[in-house]
Design a protein around this motif. Sequence first.
Motif, PDB file in Angstrom:
ATOM      1  N   GLU A  55      74.848  41.398 -47.240  1.00 44.47           N
ATOM      2  CA  GLU A  55      73.295  41.505 -47.807  1.00 44.47           C
ATOM      3  C   GLU A  55      72.597  41.826 -46.201  1.00 44.47           C
ATOM      4  N   ALA A  56      72.726  41.253 -45.209  1.00 47.01           N
ATOM      5  CA  ALA A  56      72.433  41.627 -44.009  1.00 47.01           C
ATOM      6  C   ALA A  56      72.499  42.986 -43.633  1.00 47.01           C
ATOM      7  N   LEU A  57      73.644  43.620 -43.755  1.00 50.07           N
ATOM      8  CA  LEU A  57      73.804  44.896 -43.615  1.00 50.07           C
ATOM      9  C   LEU A  57      73.053  45.899 -44.510  1.00 50.07           C
ATOM     10  N   MET A  58      72.475  45.398 -45.603  1.00 46.74           N
ATOM     11  CA  MET A  58      71.468  46.319 -46.425  1.00 46.74           C
ATOM     12  C   MET A  58      70.191  46.699 -45.916  1.00 46.74           C
ATOM     13  N   GLY A  59      69.675  45.808 -44.941  1.00 50.32           N
ATOM     14  CA  GLY A  59      68.404  45.985 -44.367  1.00 50.32           C
ATOM     15  C   GLY A  59      67.944  47.374 -43.987  1.00 50.32           C
ATOM     16  N   VAL A  60      67.094  47.664 -43.977  1.00 51.61           N
ATOM     17  CA  VAL A  60      66.384  49.083 -43.407  1.00 51.61           C
ATOM     18  C   VAL A  60      65.658  48.679 -42.147  1.00 51.61           C
ATOM     19  N   SER A  61      65.951  49.232 -41.092  1.00 57.03           N
ATOM     20  CA  SER A  61      64.768  48.878 -39.942  1.00 57.03           C
ATOM     21  C   SER A  61      64.110  49.967 -39.534  1.00 57.03           C
ATOM     22  N   ILE A  62      63.775  50.928 -40.326  1.00 59.83           N
ATOM     23  CA  ILE A  62      62.946  52.106 -39.880  1.00 59.83           C
ATOM     24  C   ILE A  62      61.322  51.483 -39.758  1.00 59.83           C
ATOM     25  N   SER A  63      61.113  51.774 -38.623  1.00 58.77           N
ATOM     26  CA  SER A  63      59.653  51.319 -38.455  1.00 58.77           C
ATOM     27  C   SER A  63      59.035  51.659 -37.144  1.00 58.77           C
ATOM     28  N   HIS A  78      47.530  32.746 -42.470  1.00 59.32           N
ATOM     29  CA  HIS A  78      46.074  33.508 -42.566  1.00 59.32           C
ATOM     30  C   HIS A  78      46.600  35.101 -43.004  1.00 59.32           C
ATOM     31  N   LEU A  79      47.952  35.371 -42.275  1.00 57.43           N
ATOM     32  CA  LEU A  79      47.996  36.825 -42.528  1.00 57.43           C
ATOM     33  C   LEU A  79      49.437  36.624 -42.784  1.00 57.43           C
ATOM     34  N   ILE A  80      50.060  37.635 -43.981  1.00 53.10           N
ATOM     35  CA  ILE A  80      51.181  37.741 -44.308  1.00 53.10           C
ATOM     36  C   ILE A  80      51.432  39.367 -44.743  1.00 53.10           C
ATOM     37  N   PHE A  81      52.445  39.632 -43.885  1.00 51.06           N
ATOM     38  CA  PHE A  81      52.828  40.992 -43.875  1.00 51.06           C
ATOM     39  C   PHE A  81      54.162  41.057 -44.652  1.00 51.06           C
ATOM     40  N   LEU A  82      54.103  41.945 -45.857  1.00 50.02           N
ATOM     41  CA  LEU A  82      55.190  42.095 -46.745  1.00 50.02           C
ATOM     42  C   LEU A  82      55.226  43.410 -47.058  1.00 50.02           C
ATOM     43  N   ARG A  83      55.687  44.462 -46.167  1.00 46.13           N
ATOM     44  CA  ARG A  83      55.465  45.745 -46.178  1.00 46.13           C
ATOM     45  C   ARG A  83      56.879  46.336 -46.252  1.00 46.13           C
ATOM     46  N   ASN A  84      56.935  47.198 -47.234  1.00 48.95           N
ATOM     47  CA  ASN A  84      58.141  48.060 -47.410  1.00 48.95           C
ATOM     48  C   ASN A  84      59.461  47.295 -47.359  1.00 48.95           C
ATOM     49  N   ASN A  85      59.422  46.372 -48.043  1.00 47.86           N
ATOM     50  CA  ASN A  85      60.706  45.738 -47.920  1.00 47.86           C
ATOM     51  C   ASN A  85      61.299  44.744 -49.608  1.00 47.86           C
ATOM     52  N   GLY A 110      41.297  32.923 -48.154  1.00 52.03           N
ATOM     53  CA  GLY A 110      40.571  33.596 -47.564  1.00 52.03           C
ATOM     54  C   GLY A 110      41.399  34.254 -46.490  1.00 52.03           C
ATOM     55  N   GLY A 111      42.932  34.150 -46.634  1.00 52.44           N
ATOM     56  CA  GLY A 111      43.837  34.942 -45.793  1.00 52.44           C
ATOM     57  C   GLY A 111      44.205  36.283 -46.656  1.00 52.44           C
ATOM     58  N   PHE A 112      44.788  36.981 -45.752  1.00 56.60           N
ATOM     59  CA  PHE A 112      45.192  38.525 -46.321  1.00 56.60           C
ATOM     60  C   PHE A 112      46.621  38.817 -46.358  1.00 56.60           C
ATOM     61  N   LEU A 113      47.002  39.409 -47.601  1.00 57.75           N
ATOM     62  CA  LEU A 113      48.394  39.929 -47.847  1.00 57.75           C
ATOM     63  C   LEU A 113      48.507  41.262 -47.383  1.00 57.75           C
ATOM     64  N   VAL A 114      49.343  41.966 -46.903  1.00 57.27           N
ATOM     65  CA  VAL A 114      49.617  43.086 -46.392  1.00 57.27           C
ATOM     66  C   VAL A 114      50.926  43.647 -47.246  1.00 57.27           C
ATOM     67  N   LEU A 115      50.971  44.704 -48.021  1.00 56.45           N
ATOM     68  CA  LEU A 115      51.684  45.565 -48.618  1.00 56.45           C
ATOM     69  C   LEU A 115      51.993  46.899 -47.980  1.00 56.45           C
ATOM     70  N   GLY A 116      53.129  47.336 -48.237  1.00 60.59           N
ATOM     71  CA  GLY A 116      53.388  48.705 -47.847  1.00 60.59           C
ATOM     72  C   GLY A 116      52.101  49.660 -48.669  1.00 60.59           C
ATOM     73  N   SER A 117      51.914  50.928 -48.014  1.00 58.67           N
ATOM     74  CA  SER A 117      50.765  51.602 -48.454  1.00 58.67           C
ATOM     75  C   SER A 117      51.061  52.390 -49.847  1.00 58.67           C
ATOM     76  N   ARG A 118      52.336  52.141 -50.404  1.00 60.63           N
ATOM     77  CA  ARG A 118      52.644  52.651 -51.566  1.00 60.63           C
ATOM     78  C   ARG A 118      53.033  51.713 -52.523  1.00 60.63           C
ATOM     79  N   GLU A 119      52.830  50.603 -52.109  1.00 61.60           N
ATOM     80  CA  GLU A 119      53.490  49.272 -52.911  1.00 61.60           C
ATOM     81  C   GLU A 119      52.204  48.668 -53.735  1.00 61.60           C
ATOM     82  N   HIS A 120      52.580  48.084 -54.738  1.00 63.12           N
ATOM     83  CA  HIS A 120      51.748  47.265 -55.687  1.00 63.12           C
ATOM     84  C   HIS A 120      52.396  45.817 -56.011  1.00 63.12           C
ATOM     85  N   PRO A 121      51.254  44.940 -56.222  1.00 59.28           N
ATOM     86  CA  PRO A 121      51.783  43.732 -56.776  1.00 59.28           C
ATOM     87  C   PRO A 121      52.801  43.685 -57.796  1.00 59.28           C
ATOM     88  N   PRO A 122      53.759  42.829 -58.007  1.00 59.79           N
ATOM     89  CA  PRO A 122      54.533  43.083 -59.271  1.00 59.79           C
ATOM     90  C   PRO A 122      53.786  42.625 -60.483  1.00 59.79           C
TER      91      PRO A 122
END
Length: 266
Positions: free
Chosen positions: A61-69, A203-210, A234-246
């Motif tokens: 599972e660790a090897l399945m990670g995509v590190s492009i950033s 206050h900020l959670i980044f959940l982008r492209n994963n 009052g905090g912010f959740l950040v998704l990937g630019s092409r992602e939507h909440p499920p």
Amino acid sequence: MHDDSFRSLLELLGLSWQGYRKVRRGVKKRISRHMSQQGCRGTREYLELLKADAGFRKECEALMGVSISRFFRDRELWETLEGKIPPEPAASSGSEIKAWSAGCARGEEAYSLKILWDRIRRSGVGLPALRITATDINPDYLQAAQLARYTWSALRELPPDSAQRCFEQEPGGRWFRLVQDLRGEIEWLCRDFFATPPGSGFHLIFLRNNLLTYYSRDRVGPAFNTILNALAVGGFLVLGSREHPPFHHPALRPSAGLPYLFERLP
């Protein structure tokens, strides 16, 4: 590894073919090496070993990670965040700002936030202390993140003044290392999206492209809800630019003009 075999692996791990389709080449190479290291004669034997050995499955599972950033990936997002920092309610209370980079890979996202924070502070704006928790399932990525060494391709979207101020070029010219005073106040943890969050009241959670890109739908919903519960009102959740909440959630309000940035409502 053929695509049919790769699909079988994804199904076993609860991952999405659609998410991996464009990045599968590099992932398949890593998995093929892992198979060879374990002496597996074929995919079927490999899959059976994954079913029988939880530790071996975790390695896979660790090897399945995509590190492009890269730093400041999606510049519009960072420009928008700059206008919203510090988020409420931390600004009114004067307490520290807590941020979580979930699926942090090699640290570009976490360090981008540090650089942004530093730039705002240098402009004369008083800011609370910033503490970042960065998590990833791959320990090798976390080790690389803590070294904070990158090639120029990862820095190409940085403003020139930030690149010069925040990075030191190493002998040989290939590697650039983040300056020491921007590497502190980050906790690096090895964990996946399905574990208990590494804290609460972020206050900020980044959940982008994963999570929303690479995992199957039946696994995404419960994990997303757990992560959302760790976000402060009052905090912010950040998704990937092409992602939507499920799913629709009444406590999430999209930011005007940036539909993948969400504010947590009471």
